[in-house]
Design an enzyme around this catalytic site. Structure first.
Site, PDB file in Angstrom:
ATOM      1  N   ASP A  12      12.390   1.816  -4.399  1.00  0.00           N
ATOM      2  CA  ASP A  12      11.922   1.414  -3.061  1.00  0.00           C
ATOM      3  C   ASP A  12      12.118   2.633  -2.166  1.00  0.00           C
ATOM      4  OD1 ASP A  12      11.712   0.530  -0.463  1.00  0.00           O
ATOM      5  OD2 ASP A  12      12.830  -1.324  -0.788  1.00  0.00           O
ATOM      6  N   ASN A  71       2.592   8.670  -1.498  1.00  0.00           N
ATOM      7  CA  ASN A  71       1.488   7.720  -1.329  1.00  0.00           C
ATOM      8  C   ASN A  71       1.960   6.335  -0.897  1.00  0.00           C
ATOM      9  OD1 ASN A  71      -1.337   6.594  -2.056  1.00  0.00           O
ATOM     10  ND2 ASN A  71       0.071   5.409  -3.345  1.00  0.00           N
ATOM     11  N   ALA A  72       3.191   5.956  -1.276  1.00  0.00           N
ATOM     12  CA  ALA A  72       3.666   4.595  -0.987  1.00  0.00           C
ATOM     13  C   ALA A  72       3.502   4.304   0.502  1.00  0.00           C
ATOM     14  CB  ALA A  72       5.130   4.432  -1.377  1.00  0.00           C
ATOM     15  N   SER A 120      -3.680   8.896   7.095  1.00  0.00           N
ATOM     16  CA  SER A 120      -4.758   7.980   7.495  1.00  0.00           C
ATOM     17  C   SER A 120      -5.387   8.545   8.761  1.00  0.00           C
ATOM     18  CB  SER A 120      -4.134   6.610   7.779  1.00  0.00           C
ATOM     19  OG  SER A 120      -5.026   5.790   8.493  1.00  0.00           O
ATOM     20  N   TYR A 162       1.911   1.327  12.231  1.00  0.00           N
ATOM     21  CA  TYR A 162       1.211   2.110  11.202  1.00  0.00           C
ATOM     22  C   TYR A 162       0.854   3.492  11.756  1.00  0.00           C
ATOM     23  CZ  TYR A 162      -2.067   3.042   7.336  1.00  0.00           C
ATOM     24  OH  TYR A 162      -2.712   3.584   6.248  1.00  0.00           O
ATOM     25  N   SER A 163       0.244   3.516  12.949  1.00  0.00           N
ATOM     26  CA  SER A 163      -0.117   4.813  13.543  1.00  0.00           C
ATOM     27  C   SER A 163       1.122   5.667  13.796  1.00  0.00           C
ATOM     28  CB  SER A 163      -0.882   4.618  14.856  1.00  0.00           C
ATOM     29  OG  SER A 163      -2.251   4.478  14.608  1.00  0.00           O
ATOM     30  N   SER A 212       3.937   5.697  12.249  1.00  0.00           N
ATOM     31  CA  SER A 212       4.504   6.212  10.991  1.00  0.00           C
ATOM     32  C   SER A 212       3.645   7.333  10.417  1.00  0.00           C
ATOM     33  CB  SER A 212       4.666   5.081   9.973  1.00  0.00           C
ATOM     34  OG  SER A 212       3.405   4.581   9.563  1.00  0.00           O
ATOM     35  N   LYS A 213       2.328   7.225  10.583  1.00  0.00           N
ATOM     36  CA  LYS A 213       1.446   8.266  10.020  1.00  0.00           C
ATOM     37  C   LYS A 213       1.430   9.523  10.913  1.00  0.00           C
ATOM     38  CE  LYS A 213       0.022   5.958   6.334  1.00  0.00           C
ATOM     39  NZ  LYS A 213       0.442   6.306   4.973  1.00  0.00           N
TER      40      LYS A 213
HETATM   41  N1  LIG Z   1      -6.641   1.533   1.588  1.00  0.00           N
HETATM   42  C1  LIG Z   1      -6.948   2.117   2.725  1.00  0.00           C
HETATM   43  O1  LIG Z   1      -7.927   1.728   3.411  1.00  0.00           O
HETATM   44  C2  LIG Z   1      -6.138   3.293   3.202  1.00  0.00           C
HETATM   45  C3  LIG Z   1      -6.684   4.122   4.209  1.00  0.00           C
HETATM   46  C4  LIG Z   1      -5.939   5.199   4.640  1.00  0.00           C
HETATM   47  C5  LIG Z   1      -4.706   5.482   4.100  1.00  0.00           C
HETATM   48  N2  LIG Z   1      -4.195   4.655   3.130  1.00  0.00           N
HETATM   49  C6  LIG Z   1      -2.861   4.972   2.590  1.00  0.00           C
HETATM   50  O2  LIG Z   1      -2.928   5.021   1.183  1.00  0.00           O
HETATM   51  C7  LIG Z   1      -1.627   4.763   0.642  1.00  0.00           C
HETATM   52  C8  LIG Z   1      -1.759   3.814  -0.544  1.00  0.00           C
HETATM   53  O3  LIG Z   1      -2.201   2.563  -0.073  1.00  0.00           O
HETATM   54  P1  LIG Z   1      -3.225   1.611  -0.855  1.00  0.00           P
HETATM   55  O4  LIG Z   1      -4.357   1.371   0.074  1.00  0.00           O
HETATM   56  O5  LIG Z   1      -3.504   2.095  -2.207  1.00  0.00           O
HETATM   57  O6  LIG Z   1      -2.352   0.250  -0.852  1.00  0.00           O
HETATM   58  P2  LIG Z   1      -1.839  -0.723  -1.995  1.00  0.00           P
HETATM   59  O7  LIG Z   1      -2.917  -1.068  -2.956  1.00  0.00           O
HETATM   60  O8  LIG Z   1      -1.194  -1.839  -1.231  1.00  0.00           O
HETATM   61  O9  LIG Z   1      -0.713   0.130  -2.756  1.00  0.00           O
HETATM   62  C9  LIG Z   1       0.531   0.395  -2.186  1.00  0.00           C
HETATM   63  C10 LIG Z   1       1.490   0.785  -3.279  1.00  0.00           C
HETATM   64  O10 LIG Z   1       2.712   1.195  -2.678  1.00  0.00           O
HETATM   65  C11 LIG Z   1       3.791   0.475  -3.278  1.00  0.00           C
HETATM   66  N3  LIG Z   1       4.826   0.324  -2.268  1.00  0.00           N
HETATM   67  C12 LIG Z   1       4.788  -0.385  -1.117  1.00  0.00           C
HETATM   68  N4  LIG Z   1       5.959  -0.294  -0.479  1.00  0.00           N
HETATM   69  C13 LIG Z   1       6.759   0.482  -1.250  1.00  0.00           C
HETATM   70  C14 LIG Z   1       8.100   0.921  -1.147  1.00  0.00           C
HETATM   71  N5  LIG Z   1       8.880   0.566  -0.101  1.00  0.00           N
HETATM   72  N6  LIG Z   1       8.605   1.714  -2.119  1.00  0.00           N
HETATM   73  C15 LIG Z   1       7.852   2.061  -3.199  1.00  0.00           C
HETATM   74  N7  LIG Z   1       6.568   1.673  -3.350  1.00  0.00           N
HETATM   75  C16 LIG Z   1       6.037   0.886  -2.393  1.00  0.00           C
HETATM   76  C17 LIG Z   1       3.176  -0.849  -3.768  1.00  0.00           C
HETATM   77  O11 LIG Z   1       3.897  -1.420  -4.865  1.00  0.00           O
HETATM   78  P3  LIG Z   1       5.161  -2.419  -4.659  1.00  0.00           P
HETATM   79  O12 LIG Z   1       4.710  -3.462  -3.671  1.00  0.00           O
HETATM   80  O13 LIG Z   1       5.472  -2.975  -6.027  1.00  0.00           O
HETATM   81  O14 LIG Z   1       6.280  -1.587  -4.155  1.00  0.00           O
HETATM   82  C18 LIG Z   1       1.823  -0.346  -4.258  1.00  0.00           C
HETATM   83  O15 LIG Z   1       1.953   0.193  -5.546  1.00  0.00           O
HETATM   84  C19 LIG Z   1      -0.784   4.208   1.808  1.00  0.00           C
HETATM   85  O16 LIG Z   1       0.104   5.210   2.257  1.00  0.00           O
HETATM   86  C20 LIG Z   1      -1.808   3.901   2.868  1.00  0.00           C
HETATM   87  O17 LIG Z   1      -1.280   3.994   4.179  1.00  0.00           O
HETATM   88  C21 LIG Z   1      -4.881   3.578   2.665  1.00  0.00           C
END
Ligand SMILES: NC(=O)c1ccc[n+]([C@@H]2O[C@H](COP(=O)([O-])OP(=O)(O)OC[C@H]3O[C@@H](n4cnc5c(N)ncnc54)[C@H](OP(=O)(O)O)[C@@H]3O)[C@@H](O)[C@H]2O)c1
Length: 267
Positions: A58, A85-86, A136, A149-150, A152-153
């Site tokens: 985590d 990435n998390a 993001s 969210y904003s 943190s990013k």
């Molecule tokens: N999708 C979009 O539209 C988008 C756009 C811009 C940026 N992003 C960024 O892309 C990144 C990946 O997001 P995603 O869209 O692929 O989301 P996602 O499908 O929800 O994947 C998030 C991953 O992070 C893990 N995670 C969450 N909290 C965690 C923690 N405390 N420690 C370790 N792992 C953790 C989750 O697994 P567990 O729950 O098992 O821990 C999951 O594997 C994020 O940083 C997000 O802000 C996404």
């Protein structure tokens, strides 16, 4: 930097962009270590492969970030690329928001990046490697209903830009990327005002960029040692307008997010 035979560590890789990054990095010949909180979900996400290491961690816990990197170094002796990435998101107005939501997003998105980077930095410096933050558009432009969210990013990008400049003459590339809306699980797990997952996406996920396309753009950027990537034309326009016409962009951004189904924004 060609990723063949490189050691790539990716946080948050049991779904979405992280999983797509891991699968693509494997296909480029990398040894890949991934972490997430839910080990069972992580195990279900990957076929048995000697080039992949699965670690329960985590990233909001400092000791887990260090344990993740220790496990990577114990297995392969080094880290060449760290992809922070998390992440988690939210959707609620600040005036209705429990402050714990903001703290939780800072703990994962910002502090997770800081602590995992701190743990991996000595090895990355030694190997002339790369540190990546998956940020993001919300890291360039404050978004309504997404204060945590904003924040943190923005914090992640400020941290990485400072670090990039510190490391300028140490052969380390520090890069942050801003995907546009990408199909993943993130809107289902996004936190509502009370800190519980909203369990629905307001978007048609099938119309968004795929996680696989997003991952390919990020890994191509790592191989070319890019500084930043803003992935979509909507994102590039937003970054430009936030510098040139910030007041006009306030209205555009408000109207865009007010149109989302069940948007908390009201005029
Ligand atoms: N999708 C979009 O539209 C988008 C756009 C811009 C940026 N992003 C960024 O892309 C990144 C990946 O997001 P995603 O869209 O692929 O989301 P996602 O499908 O929800 O994947 C998030 C991953 O992070 C893990 N995670 C969450 N909290 C965690 C923690 N405390 N420690 C370790 N792992 C953790 C989750 O697994 P567990 O729950 O098992 O821990 C999951 O594997 C994020 O940083 C997000 O802000 C996404």
């Amino acid at each position: 930097m060609n990723l063949n035979h490189k050691v790539v560590a990716i946080t948050g890789a049991s779904s979405g962009i992280g999983k797509a990054l891991a699968m693509d990095a494997l296909s480029r010949g990398a040894q890949v270590a991934v972490c997430a909180r839910n080990l069972e979900k992580l195990q279900q996400s990957y076929p048995q492969n000697e080039n992949i290491l699965l670690v329960q961690a985590d990233v909001s816990k400092e000791e887990d970030c260090f344990a993740f990197i220790d496990a990577v170094i114990a297995k392969w002796g080094k880290v060449d690329v760290l992809i922070n990435n998390a992440g988690n998101s939210m959707r609620a107005l600040f005036e209705e928001l429990d402050i714990k939501v903001l703290r939780e997003l800072m703990d994962v998105n910002f502090w997770g990046t800081v602590c995992t980077t701190k743990a991996a930095l000595p090895s990355i410096i030694k190997n002339g490697g790369t540190i990546v933050g998956v940020s993001s558009i919300a890291g360039y432009r404050g978004l309504p209903g997404r204060t945590g969210y904003s924040s943190s990013k923005f914090a992640m990008q400020g941290f990485l830009e400072s670090l990039r400049t510190e490391l300028l003459y140490k052969n380390v590339n520090v890069m942050w990327v801003a995907p546009g809306f990408t199909s993943s699980n993130i809107r289902n797990t996004a936190l509502a005002a009370d800190g519980k997952a909203q369990k629905e996406t307001p978007l048609d996920e099938s119309k968004l960029m795929s996680s696989e396309t997003c991952a390919r753009i990020i890994l191509d950027g790592i191989e070319k040692r890019k500084r930043t990537i803003v992935m979509t034309s909507q994102g590039k326009l937003t970054v430009l307008l936030s510098k040139l016409l910030p007041g006009f962009l306030d209205k555009m951004v408000f109207n865009h997010f007010a149109k989302e189904p069940n948007s908390p924004l009201k005029k």
